[in-house]
Design an enzyme around this catalytic site. Structure first.
Site, mmCIF file in Angstrom:
data_model
loop_
_atom_site.group_PDB
_atom_site.id
_atom_site.type_symbol
_atom_site.label_atom_id
_atom_site.label_comp_id
_atom_site.label_asym_id
_atom_site.label_seq_id
_atom_site.Cartn_x
_atom_site.Cartn_y
_atom_site.Cartn_z
ATOM 1 C CG PHE A 185 -1.482 -1.336 1.569
ATOM 2 C CD1 PHE A 185 -2.035 -2.156 0.597
ATOM 3 C CD2 PHE A 185 -1.411 -1.806 2.866
ATOM 4 C CE1 PHE A 185 -2.522 -3.412 0.920
ATOM 5 C CE2 PHE A 185 -1.891 -3.061 3.196
ATOM 6 C CZ PHE A 185 -2.445 -3.866 2.224
ATOM 7 C CB CYS A 186 2.082 3.681 -1.390
ATOM 8 S SG CYS A 186 1.191 3.460 -2.936
ATOM 9 C CG ASN A 187 3.790 2.867 4.919
ATOM 10 O OD1 ASN A 187 4.996 2.745 5.125
ATOM 11 N ND2 ASN A 187 2.980 3.451 5.770
#
Length: 272
Positions: A185-187
């Site tokens: 999730f982009c993290n």
């Protein structure tokens, strides 16, 4: 800078309380359309301190190839016109007003209560899921304070306590017509933190020099990964209940099939 892309759609943000200099958000995450259009809210005092090292159409009055012959528009740098390069997306921008008016009619407080109740219920039910041997189906970090928001991230575990690759879970859910998000999730930092509880070699191998940052990223993002369940305005209790029943019958009820799918995935994902 305050990034409210994930918070604004279902919770809203009181800028008079937080008072950041810049706030960014995505309109499509709030009302679905148009995609590709976001918003940067800026304090005029912050904009006036900035110096723009580039230029583009719409922000200059005249430019020639001769050195230092560049005349910007005579507009106060605190005004948005100084920062709008080129032609804006005027066709889709008109839909933003309609979307915001619709959100106002529904009411952000109603949206917050609706999504928070749904995600709180499904989170508690997911935490209670167990394999036939009593092992937990997933790991969900405890929320120390505040509201639950509109999403729930988890590490899916096998009955032996190992991490189930997110692509295996994604394929299962997609086949049952559920749209879930998997990966990092982009993290990737948060993903690493959660996954390292079940695989201590992820961090130790990198620190000891046995694996590179690329190896670590590949393991966290492409192989293991997380599962995230999100709810929104159109989500109903029947939707989250059907998802729970799907997990109980098609995943927890068929452990041997899941293990076979995991084994196949790991074999096919190995570097030749």
């Amino acid at each position: 800078m305050l990034d409210t892309a994930a918070l604004a759609p279902t919770s809203g943000v009181d800028l008079s309380e937080v008072q950041p200099e810049f706030v960014c958000l995505s309109f499509y995450k709030i009302f679905g359309y148009p995609t590709g259009i976001g918003c940067l809210v800026a304090m005029k005092s912050a904009l006036s301190r900035m110096q723009k090292p580039w230029f583009a159409g719409g922000t200059i009055r005249m430019v020639m190839a001769q050195p230092e012959f560049l005349h910007h528009l005579s507009v106060d740098p605190s005004m948005h016109q100084c920062w709008e390069d080129g032609t804006i997306n005027f066709q889709q921008t008109s839909a933003v007003k309609m979307g915001l008016e619709w959100i106002q009619k529904v009411g952000i407080d109603n949206i917050r209560q609706h999504t928070s109740c749904l995600i709180k219920w499904i989170s508690s039910e997911l935490k209670a899921l167990r394999w036939e041997n009593g092992a937990p189906f997933c790991f969900i970090p405890e929320i120390e304070s505040g509201e639950h928001g509109s999403s729930c991230s988890m590490v899916v575990l096998s009955r032996n306590g190992t991490v189930v690759p997110h692509k295996v879970v994604e394929a299962r859910t997609a086949a049952a017509n559920f749209a879930v998000r998997t990966g990092c999730f982009c993290n990737p930092g948060t993903g690493l933190m959660m996954l390292s509880k079940f695989d201590t070699k992820l961090v130790s191998g990198f620190k000891d020099g046995h694996s590179t940052l690329e190896d670590l990223f590949e393991e966290v993002v492409s192989i293991k990964g997380l599962l995230r369940v999100s709810v929104g305005i159109p989500t109903t209790f029947a939707d989250v209940y059907r998802f729970l029943r799907f997990l109980q019958t098609e995943v927890l009820g068929k452990p041997a099939q899941l293990e076979a799918e995991v084994e196949h995935f790991l074999k096919t994902s190995e570097t030749p």
